[in-house]
Design a protein around this motif. Structure first.
Motif, PDB file in Angstrom:
ATOM      1  N   MET A 203       1.263  -1.318  -0.082  1.00 28.86           N
ATOM      2  CA  MET A 203      -0.201  -0.399   0.150  1.00 28.86           C
ATOM      3  C   MET A 203       1.026   1.194   0.489  1.00 28.86           C
ATOM      4  SD  MET A 203      -2.971   0.764   2.851  1.00 28.86           S
ATOM      5  CE  MET A 203      -3.331   2.079   3.078  1.00 28.86           C
ATOM      6  N   LEU A 204       2.173   0.811   0.525  1.00 28.97           N
ATOM      7  CA  LEU A 204       2.687   2.233   0.812  1.00 28.97           C
ATOM      8  C   LEU A 204       3.920   2.463  -0.446  1.00 28.97           C
ATOM      9  CD1 LEU A 204       4.319   1.956   4.529  1.00 28.97           C
ATOM     10  CD2 LEU A 204       2.296   3.435   3.624  1.00 28.97           C
ATOM     11  N   GLY A 205       3.362   1.005  -1.097  1.00 27.35           N
ATOM     12  CA  GLY A 205       4.496   1.721  -2.296  1.00 27.35           C
ATOM     13  C   GLY A 205       6.031   1.581  -2.036  1.00 27.35           C
ATOM     14  N   LYS A 206       6.074   0.710  -1.088  1.00 28.46           N
ATOM     15  CA  LYS A 206       8.148   0.033  -1.267  1.00 28.46           C
ATOM     16  C   LYS A 206       8.492  -0.141  -1.972  1.00 28.46           C
ATOM     17  CE  LYS A 206       7.660   4.144   0.721  1.00 28.46           C
ATOM     18  NZ  LYS A 206       8.416   5.086  -0.168  1.00 28.46           N
ATOM     19  N   GLN A 207       9.901  -0.780  -1.835  1.00 31.56           N
ATOM     20  CA  GLN A 207      10.243  -1.343  -2.710  1.00 31.56           C
ATOM     21  C   GLN A 207      10.750  -3.217  -1.619  1.00 31.56           C
ATOM     22  OE1 GLN A 207      11.904   1.469  -1.480  1.00 31.56           O
ATOM     23  NE2 GLN A 207      13.536   1.971  -2.988  1.00 31.56           N
ATOM     24  N   PRO A 208      10.018  -4.193  -1.518  1.00 35.67           N
ATOM     25  CA  PRO A 208       9.900  -4.512  -3.582  1.00 35.67           C
ATOM     26  C   PRO A 208       8.998  -4.302  -4.364  1.00 35.67           C
ATOM     27  CG  PRO A 208      10.405  -6.224  -2.001  1.00 35.67           C
ATOM     28  CD  PRO A 208      10.482  -5.388  -0.999  1.00 35.67           C
ATOM     29  N   PHE A 209       7.989  -3.656  -3.564  1.00 36.88           N
ATOM     30  CA  PHE A 209       6.363  -3.415  -3.947  1.00 36.88           C
ATOM     31  C   PHE A 209       6.397  -2.034  -5.185  1.00 36.88           C
ATOM     32  CE2 PHE A 209       5.876  -6.597  -1.123  1.00 36.88           C
ATOM     33  CZ  PHE A 209       5.934  -7.639  -2.018  1.00 36.88           C
ATOM     34  N   GLU A 210       7.905  -1.121  -5.603  1.00 44.16           N
ATOM     35  CA  GLU A 210       7.934   0.245  -6.171  1.00 44.16           C
ATOM     36  C   GLU A 210       7.715   0.101  -7.398  1.00 44.16           C
ATOM     37  OE1 GLU A 210      11.745   1.617  -6.080  1.00 44.16           O
ATOM     38  OE2 GLU A 210      11.074   3.023  -5.444  1.00 44.16           O
ATOM     39  N   ILE A 211       6.593  -1.131  -7.594  1.00 44.93           N
ATOM     40  CA  ILE A 211       6.692  -0.884  -9.397  1.00 44.93           C
ATOM     41  C   ILE A 211       6.096   0.260  -9.881  1.00 44.93           C
ATOM     42  CG2 ILE A 211       6.770  -4.167  -8.883  1.00 44.93           C
ATOM     43  CD1 ILE A 211       3.864  -3.012  -9.335  1.00 44.93           C
ATOM     44  N   TYR A 212       5.437   0.818  -9.392  1.00 41.81           N
ATOM     45  CA  TYR A 212       4.840   2.486  -9.844  1.00 41.81           C
ATOM     46  C   TYR A 212       5.785   3.667 -10.421  1.00 41.81           C
ATOM     47  CZ  TYR A 212       2.255   3.171  -5.887  1.00 41.81           C
ATOM     48  OH  TYR A 212       2.128   3.277  -4.451  1.00 41.81           O
ATOM     49  N   VAL A 213       6.644   3.357  -9.416  1.00 42.33           N
ATOM     50  CA  VAL A 213       7.405   4.522  -9.318  1.00 42.33           C
ATOM     51  C   VAL A 213       8.233   4.313 -10.295  1.00 42.33           C
ATOM     52  CG1 VAL A 213       8.887   6.041  -7.587  1.00 42.33           C
ATOM     53  CG2 VAL A 213       6.339   5.292  -6.975  1.00 42.33           C
ATOM     54  N   ALA A 214       9.951   3.404 -10.190  1.00 39.67           N
ATOM     55  CA  ALA A 214      10.751   2.511 -10.501  1.00 39.67           C
ATOM     56  C   ALA A 214      11.146   4.308 -11.243  1.00 39.67           C
ATOM     57  CB  ALA A 214      10.070   2.061 -11.904  1.00 39.67           C
ATOM     58  N   PRO A 215      11.817   4.671 -10.561  1.00 38.83           N
ATOM     59  CA  PRO A 215      13.135   5.922 -10.889  1.00 38.83           C
ATOM     60  C   PRO A 215      13.849   5.427 -12.446  1.00 38.83           C
ATOM     61  CG  PRO A 215      13.517   5.859  -8.585  1.00 38.83           C
ATOM     62  CD  PRO A 215      12.978   4.652  -9.621  1.00 38.83           C
ATOM     63  N   ALA A 216      14.936   3.922 -11.996  1.00 44.11           N
ATOM     64  CA  ALA A 216      15.890   4.077 -13.410  1.00 44.11           C
ATOM     65  C   ALA A 216      15.069   3.385 -14.516  1.00 44.11           C
ATOM     66  CB  ALA A 216      16.928   3.363 -12.958  1.00 44.11           C
ATOM     67  N   GLU A 217      13.434   3.184 -14.417  1.00 45.37           N
ATOM     68  CA  GLU A 217      12.987   2.822 -15.420  1.00 45.37           C
ATOM     69  C   GLU A 217      11.893   3.089 -16.035  1.00 45.37           C
ATOM     70  OE1 GLU A 217      10.196  -1.647 -15.960  1.00 45.37           O
ATOM     71  OE2 GLU A 217      11.232  -1.215 -13.723  1.00 45.37           O
ATOM     72  N   ILE A 218      10.932   4.101 -15.343  1.00 50.56           N
ATOM     73  CA  ILE A 218      10.048   4.605 -15.966  1.00 50.56           C
ATOM     74  C   ILE A 218       9.965   6.001 -15.328  1.00 50.56           C
ATOM     75  CG2 ILE A 218       8.264   2.923 -17.101  1.00 50.56           C
ATOM     76  CD1 ILE A 218       6.595   3.019 -14.400  1.00 50.56           C
ATOM     77  N   ALA A 219      10.970   6.583 -14.730  1.00 48.03           N
ATOM     78  CA  ALA A 219      11.177   8.012 -14.276  1.00 48.03           C
ATOM     79  C   ALA A 219       9.615   8.293 -13.695  1.00 48.03           C
ATOM     80  CB  ALA A 219      11.005   8.516 -16.294  1.00 48.03           C
ATOM     81  N   THR A 220      10.215   6.952 -12.470  1.00 48.07           N
ATOM     82  CA  THR A 220       8.676   7.848 -11.388  1.00 48.07           C
ATOM     83  C   THR A 220       7.572   8.064 -12.062  1.00 48.07           C
ATOM     84  OG1 THR A 220       9.278  10.314 -11.786  1.00 48.07           O
ATOM     85  CG2 THR A 220      10.256   9.147 -10.491  1.00 48.07           C
TER      86      THR A 220
END
Lengths: 315, 259
Positions: free
Chosen positions: A208-225
């Motif tokens: 729910m907090l979207g923290k790693q390892p479930f940070e899939i929708y922020v992913a700065p290095a992958e989809i630029a936040t």
């Protein structure tokens, strides 16, 4: 004329002024949540820094960030829905916070209950989806589709946990739950009574907090936040405010369900900070899962633990 | 298409105005206090977008991580130009790179600051004789701080950033306004390099009008040239290039016309 003034006084006395207290509570609760949220954001960044053997940001860094973002002189808006989306994202959490009882203040908790609270915590994701949709940035669209997929993943164990907890206390009313837990001391805390559900709830909190390892929708290095990619200035500032509310809501909900709420503010905030520190600490030592791996993991382990927990609760 | 030789050479740059203009126009006595607070917040919170195609990028990891830790000063990396305050350019910019740098710079929200690291951004450095390298970065965009050296050590980078923080706090770091006020000069230099039909996706002149940053040198010979070539800005059509899908769609289109 005498009888007229007497009647008017009577009418005045008959008017109930308890709603003024409620209005005060509805203003104070989000304010306190925001200030506590600033502290939680600072803690998040400090934990990250300490784990990486850095000093970390100064005390008021989250506040400076928000002031600076709102003070940007040029703002890039992509249209009305973009702006409304941010308002929805913050508004959903503000509404959720008024449904969460805190020491001394119940707000709308008596009227709302757990289902309404759950519903309110989903509004920010939808608002964000609307707002990001108008930006028409591919990275943002991917981010939102991932965010909604993540919601689908963590909501299954979350709903199981909520169901189990509600069954255990025989109520969906958060005020009753806190009263039941505080009456019997630590032995009646949700965490002691239903350890499996508490564990599954911790999993769901991480998602729910979207923290790693479930940070899939922020992913700065992958989809630029992701959703934040087109957000600058006051829009990003709004999302920073939302993050404060998000961390507080997650922590406070967990404390209410499993740690007996708080007898007074000191213990309440202490519990909230301790609970929120757990996902933050886990986050900083993990990389990121892929979307399908996250869904698979959430629908397998926390769901199984949660179902087992329900079996024990119903026994 | 206009040939590059027909692009007029930009004249000597006008003197740059330094300091907060229109500060005297404030009538609210609390406005100054508020400005101070905002400037302080701006100086203590800097989101950095680093454009690291040059070799100086290697000095940034130690400056950011546990050795020197920029986050102490409120500086943290960001990934998109919309979110960033600082555009940090390490090392030489080739002509091709410079196009991207300018697009990125124009997408950032003001107040924005540019930092040029390494000698190459100052004067071309060891690439002085290269035909493909843009030599002086501040011909193409206003630069707030140069950190010279080949390469500057992390201590120097931190020192430069501290200088920028001090400039922001005292209200002297307003080079970004210069881009709006003297857009003609910067655009002229860009046109000399990229050709007369050079156009970015940001309408700088409209922004200058909207935010009341219009200056005497915003318009000129080069912006007139831009208007000749300018194509209206419109959103890109979003489509999925999947051959199977395209074939099916074109087939259904044909069916539709046949009926």
């Amino acid at each position: 004329m005498d009888w007229l003034s007497a009647m008017r006084l009577d009418a005045l006395a008959a008017v109930d002024f308890h709603w003024l207290g409620l209005v005060l509570e509805l203003m104070l609760m989000p304010l306190i949540a925001f200030v506590a949220g600033l502290g939680l954001v600072l803690m998040l960044r400090k934990i990250a820094a300490r784990l990486q053997r850095r000093v970390g940001p100064p005390l008021l860094q989250p506040l400076w960030d928000i002031i600076k973002l709102h003070a940007k002189e040029t703002q890039t808006s992509h249209g009305l829905i973009h702006e409304i989306g941010i308002v929805m994202a913050i508004g959903g959490y503000v509404a959720a916070v008024t449904l969460l009882p805190v020491p001394g203040m119940n707000g709308l908790a008596q009227q709302g209950g757990l289902i309404a609270l759950l519903y309110m915590t989903m509004i920010p994701s939808l608002g964000l989806a609307l707002g990001v949709g108008q930006c028409a940035n591919p990275n943002g669209s991917i981010g939102i589709s991932r965010a909604l997929t993540a919601m689908l993943a963590y909501d299954v164990p979350m709903v199981i946990v909520i169901f189990g907890v509600a069954f255990h206390f025989g109520s969906l009313n958060l005020v009753h739950m806190i009263a039941a837990q505080q009456a019997g001391g630590v032995a009646t805390w949700g965490m002691v009574q239903m350890p499996l559900l508490a564990l599954a709830g911790l999993f769901a909190l991480q998602g729910m907090l979207g923290k790693q390892p479930f940070e899939i929708y922020v992913a700065p290095a992958e989809i630029a936040t992701g959703p934040m990619v087109e957000m600058g200035g006051k829009f990003l500032g709004g999302l920073f405010v939302m993050q404060c509310f998000q961390l507080y809501t997650g922590g406070a909900l967990y404390v209410t369900l499993f740690l007996g709420g708080g007898e007074h503010w000191l213990t309440f905030l202490f519990k909230v900070f301790v609970v929120t520190a757990i996902p933050m600490t886990i986050a900083m030592v993990f990389p990121r899962y892929r979307t399908e791996d996250m869904v698979r993991l959430f629908w397998k382990w926390p769901t199984m633990i949660g179902l087992l927990g329900i079996a024990f609760v119903m026994n | 298409m206009t040939h590059i030789d027909q692009v007029p050479t930009p004249g000597a740059p006008l003197p740059v105005e330094i300091g907060v203009k229109a500060g005297a126009a404030r009538t609210n006595p609390f406005a100054r206090v508020f400005d101070e607070l905002v400037r302080f917040a701006q100086s203590r919170s800097l989101f950095m977008l680093h454009y690291c195609t040059g070799c100086g990028a290697v000095e940034l990891p130690p400056a950011m991580t546990s050795r020197f830790d920029m986050e102490r000063l409120g500086i943290q990396p960001m990934v998109s130009p919309r979110q960033a305050d600082i555009l940090l350019i390490t090392g030489y910019v080739s002509v091709k790179t410079l196009k991207r740098v300018i697009l990125t710079y124009e997408q950032m929200n003001s107040p924005k600051y540019v930092i040029g690291i390494c000698s190459c951004t100052v004067n071309g450095g060891m690439y002085w004789q290269s035909y493909a390298t843009a030599k002086k970065l501040n011909d193409y965009m206003p630069v707030d701080i140069y950190i010279a050296g080949c390469m500057p050590r992390p201590e120097a980078v931190i020192e430069g950033l501290r200088g920028l923080i001090e400039n922001i706090r005292t209200g002297r770091a307003d080079a970004w306004k210069d881009y709006y006020r003297r857009y003609d000069y910067y655009l002229g230099n860009q046109q000399r390099l990229f050709g007369a039909d050079w156009q970015t996706s940001t309408d700088v002149i409209a922004e200058a009008r909207h935010y009341d940053l219009f200056g005497p040198a915003t318009l000129g010979a080069h912006t007139a040239l831009l208007e000749q070539h300018q194509r209206p800005l419109e959103a890109l059509e979003m489509r999925i290039e999947i051959p199977e899908l395209m074939r099916r769609r074109s087939r259904s289109d044909q069916d539709g016309t046949a009926q």
